[in-house]
Design an enzyme around this catalytic site. Structure first.
Site, PDB file in Angstrom:
ATOM      1  N   CYS A   1       6.385  -7.242   7.568  1.00 11.28           N
ATOM      2  CA  CYS A   1       7.692  -6.709   7.949  1.00 11.28           C
ATOM      3  C   CYS A   1       7.949  -7.734   9.191  1.00 11.28           C
ATOM      4  CB  CYS A   1       7.302  -5.423   8.786  1.00 11.28           C
ATOM      5  SG  CYS A   1       8.714  -4.607   9.478  1.00 11.28           S
TER       6      CYS A   1
ATOM      7  N   GLU B   1       0.813  -1.202  -0.026  1.00 16.10           N
ATOM      8  CA  GLU B   1      -0.073  -0.026   0.015  1.00 16.10           C
ATOM      9  C   GLU B   1       1.020   1.255  -0.005  1.00 16.10           C
ATOM     10  OE1 GLU B   1      -1.827  -1.970   3.551  1.00 16.10           O
ATOM     11  OE2 GLU B   1      -1.624   0.247   4.509  1.00 16.10           O
TER      12      GLU B   1
ATOM     13  N   CYS C   1       3.776   8.226   0.832  1.00 11.94           N
ATOM     14  CA  CYS C   1       4.224   7.267   1.553  1.00 11.94           C
ATOM     15  C   CYS C   1       4.248   5.914   1.202  1.00 11.94           C
ATOM     16  CB  CYS C   1       3.283   7.465   2.867  1.00 11.94           C
ATOM     17  SG  CYS C   1       3.563   6.161   4.301  1.00 11.94           S
TER      18      CYS C   1
ATOM     19  N   CYS D   1       2.061  -2.417  15.460  1.00  5.93           N
ATOM     20  CA  CYS D   1       2.031  -2.226  13.997  1.00  5.93           C
ATOM     21  C   CYS D   1       1.219  -3.348  13.317  1.00  5.93           C
ATOM     22  CB  CYS D   1       3.410  -1.976  13.638  1.00  5.93           C
ATOM     23  SG  CYS D   1       3.448  -1.605  11.863  1.00  5.93           S
TER      24      CYS D   1
ATOM     25  N   CYS E   1       0.347   2.444   8.448  1.00  2.36           N
ATOM     26  CA  CYS E   1       0.933   1.554   7.514  1.00  2.36           C
ATOM     27  C   CYS E   1       0.406   0.295   7.823  1.00  2.36           C
ATOM     28  CB  CYS E   1       2.550   1.622   7.688  1.00  2.36           C
ATOM     29  SG  CYS E   1       3.045   1.136   8.901  1.00  2.36           S
TER      30      CYS E   1
ATOM     31  N   CYS F   1       6.987  -5.050  15.681  1.00  2.00           N
ATOM     32  CA  CYS F   1       6.408  -4.021  16.674  1.00  2.00           C
ATOM     33  C   CYS F   1       5.035  -4.527  17.194  1.00  2.00           C
ATOM     34  CB  CYS F   1       6.698  -2.564  16.012  1.00  2.00           C
ATOM     35  SG  CYS F   1       8.467  -2.494  15.628  1.00  2.00           S
TER      36      CYS F   1
HETATM   37  N1  SAH Z   1       9.752   0.168   9.436  1.00  2.00           N
HETATM   38  C1  SAH Z   1       9.857   1.524   9.302  1.00  2.00           C
HETATM   39  C2  SAH Z   1       8.892   2.439   8.344  1.00  2.00           C
HETATM   40  C3  SAH Z   1       7.583   1.918   8.257  1.00  2.00           C
HETATM   41  S1  SAH Z   1       6.491   2.279   9.769  1.00  2.00           S
HETATM   42  C4  SAH Z   1       9.745   2.289  10.922  1.00  2.00           C
HETATM   43  O1  SAH Z   1       9.166   1.522  11.591  1.00  2.00           O
HETATM   44  O2  SAH Z   1      10.297   3.281  11.084  1.00  2.00           O
HETATM   45  C5  SAH Z   1       6.184   4.047   9.540  1.00  2.00           C
HETATM   46  C6  SAH Z   1       5.699   4.972  11.045  1.00  2.00           C
HETATM   47  O3  SAH Z   1       4.345   4.345  11.187  1.00  2.00           O
HETATM   48  C7  SAH Z   1       6.688   4.223  12.217  1.00  2.00           C
HETATM   49  O4  SAH Z   1       7.179   5.545  12.858  1.00  2.00           O
HETATM   50  C8  SAH Z   1       5.825   3.426  12.882  1.00  2.00           C
HETATM   51  O5  SAH Z   1       6.128   3.160  13.948  1.00  2.00           O
HETATM   52  C9  SAH Z   1       4.282   4.068  12.521  1.00  2.00           C
HETATM   53  N2  SAH Z   1       3.343   3.408  12.799  1.00  2.00           N
HETATM   54  C10 SAH Z   1       3.117   1.972  12.794  1.00  2.00           C
HETATM   55  N3  SAH Z   1       1.857   1.685  13.241  1.00  2.00           N
HETATM   56  C11 SAH Z   1       1.338   2.673  13.591  1.00  2.00           C
HETATM   57  C12 SAH Z   1      -0.160   3.012  14.116  1.00  2.00           C
HETATM   58  N4  SAH Z   1      -0.914   1.980  14.311  1.00  2.00           N
HETATM   59  N5  SAH Z   1      -0.355   4.465  14.339  1.00  2.00           N
HETATM   60  C13 SAH Z   1       0.478   5.367  14.275  1.00  2.00           C
HETATM   61  N6  SAH Z   1       1.646   5.075  13.883  1.00  2.00           N
HETATM   62  C14 SAH Z   1       2.057   3.883  13.386  1.00  2.00           C
HETATM   63 FE1  SF4 Z   2       8.002  -3.112  10.878  1.00  2.00          FE
HETATM   64 FE2  SF4 Z   2       5.755  -1.826  11.722  1.00  2.00          FE
HETATM   65 FE3  SF4 Z   2       7.746  -1.994  13.138  1.00  2.00          FE
HETATM   66 FE4  SF4 Z   2       8.266  -0.418  11.128  1.00  2.00          FE
HETATM   67  S1  SF4 Z   2       6.742  -0.037  12.850  1.00  2.00           S
HETATM   68  S2  SF4 Z   2       9.612  -2.035  12.107  1.00  2.00           S
HETATM   69  S3  SF4 Z   2       6.861  -1.456   9.778  1.00  2.00           S
HETATM   70  S4  SF4 Z   2       6.558  -3.685  12.623  1.00  2.00           S
END
Ligand code: SAH
Ligand code: SF4
Length: 362
Positions: free
Chosen positions: A121, A93, A114, A128, A342, A125
């Site tokens: 991934c 996406e 974006c 996420c 994301c 985390c």
């Molecule tokens: N993997 C990389 C880039 C993709 S995530 C990273 O973690 O930085 C892009 C951003 O969206 C990151 O800061 C991530 O922590 C945040 N993110 C992920 N899930 C989210 C959510 N449910 N609400 C708000 N931000 C979120």
């Molecule tokens: Fe992966 Fe989501 Fe963690 Fe970014 S925030 S490293 S996309 S699991």
């Protein structure tokens, strides 16, 4: 017969080499790039200043578009979210965020895209959606570049700011990321300035150092989300491998090499990392390397227990950072209503095995 490759994987020198290898004039490569990135044609047949023989040669070795637009959400001047099908039936996406003053820049005519770098991934985390289903594969440079081309075509808009904050961990797909950035940045490519390109990482310390050693002046954002090891480890498993101290050292190295500020992303999760004691620790970290802080109210993900902090708590957190003279903003997501964080659209689509409804959204 040789398998066809995507032409969007190639940088100018590689395409020149291809032509030279085929006994053709290397300058043809520039013409092809012009058709791909300026004129944005969809077929080799449209490259009318190339001979039929050359067009056939290209056709026999390369293909063009490979992303299939599957869904588009959002309307008017709001955030648009796109789901693309890949040739192996995976999904990625991309999100278009029009006029986003608080997001990496202060000009209101910014149109930010974006983009994703991986399918799924591996970093898991806990908050996420992208990592919920694990990692499937890296995107190719072509699949990264194409997200931009497709979104611009679907919206008839030109993007002038790029954030690698879609699905996946960009620095875990390092080679393809750098190849894509070269094409996005080059004058023969999309011509978007390096300072309008931001890579976000969950903190792959060795790759941050590699990026620091690379001359390209792209911006770096760190997904911090916790200001102490205890809190950060609870939601970001990568913190066990690279703790906050090693991350700060890598950030300081990046900052020293590039002479530019780093941004800390900090999602505010209710009753987890939004207490004043956390703001105190975050302010210390930000000041230690002169980082900017971007607070992001958490986007709830179905099936996960985390909730977004109340506005009162968000504002209290921000006020403390300001009192400490930390350069901090809150990114009030325009996209909350359409699940702009994301990985969420893909997750929904995969959970909803019936695509009939989805296709109507096209
Ligand atoms: N993997 C990389 C880039 C993709 S995530 C990273 O973690 O930085 C892009 C951003 O969206 C990151 O800061 C991530 O922590 C945040 N993110 C992920 N899930 C989210 C959510 N449910 N609400 C708000 N931000 C979120
Ligand atoms: Fe992966 Fe989501 Fe963690 Fe970014 S925030 S490293 S996309 S699991």
């Amino acid at each position: 017969m040789q398998e066809k490759r995507s032409i969007y994987n190639l940088a100018l020198p590689a395409l020149k080499e291809f032509f030279a290898h085929c006994g053709e004039q290397p300058y043809r490569a520039r013409q092809v790039m012009h058709w791909l990135y300026r004129k944005r044609v969809n077929s080799f047949g449209q490259m009318t200043d190339l001979s039929a023989k050359l067009r056939d040669l290209l056709e026999s070795r390369f293909y063009l578009r490979s992303l299939r637009p599957e869904r588009k959400t959002g309307a008017g001047d709001s955030t648009h979210k796109f789901l693309f099908g890949l040739s192996d039936n995976n999904y990625v996406e991309s999100v278009l965020i029009p006029a986003s003053p608080a997001l990496y820049g202060n000009s209101s005519d910014r149109r930010t895209i974006c983009i994703s770098t991986q399918v799924g991934c591996a970093y898991g985390c806990k908050f996420c959606a992208s990592g919920l289903d694990g990692w499937k594969r890296n995107l190719t440079a072509a699949e990264i570049v194409e997200q931009l081309l497709q979104v611009e075509a679907l919206c008839s808009e030109k993007v002038n700011n790029i954030v690698f904050m879609g699905m996946g961990e960009p620095l875990a797909n390092f080679e393809n990321l750098l190849s894509a950035i070269k094409i996005i940045n080059a004058s023969w490519g999309l011509g978007i300035g390096a300072r309008h390109i931001t890579v976000s990482t969950s903190g792959l310390v060795p790759r941050i150092r590699d990026l620091a050693d690379n001359p390209i002046q792209i911006r770096l954002a760190i997904s911090l989300h916790g200001a102490t090891d205890a809190i950060r480890t609870e939601i970001m498993p990568i913190n066990r491998r690279f703790n906050i101290m090693s991350l700060m050292e890598a950030c300081a190295y990046y900052r020293a090499k590039k002479h530019q500020k780093i941004t800390f992303e900090y999602i505010l999760i209710d009753e987890f990392n939004d207490r004043l004691s956390e703001a105190v620790e975050l302010a210390k970290l930000a000041k230690s390397i002169d980082a900017k802080v971007n607070l992001i109210p958490y986007n709830t993900v179905e099936g996960l227990p985390w909730r977004r902090s109340s506005e009162v708590k968000q504002n209290r957190f921000l006020a403390y950072l300001h009192k400490q003279n930390v350069d901090a903003t809150i990114r009030r997501e325009k996209g909350h209503a359409i699940d702009a964080a994301c990985g969420q659209l893909r997750l929904q689509t995969m959970q909803n095995k019936s695509f009939a409804a989805a296709h109507n959204l096209r």
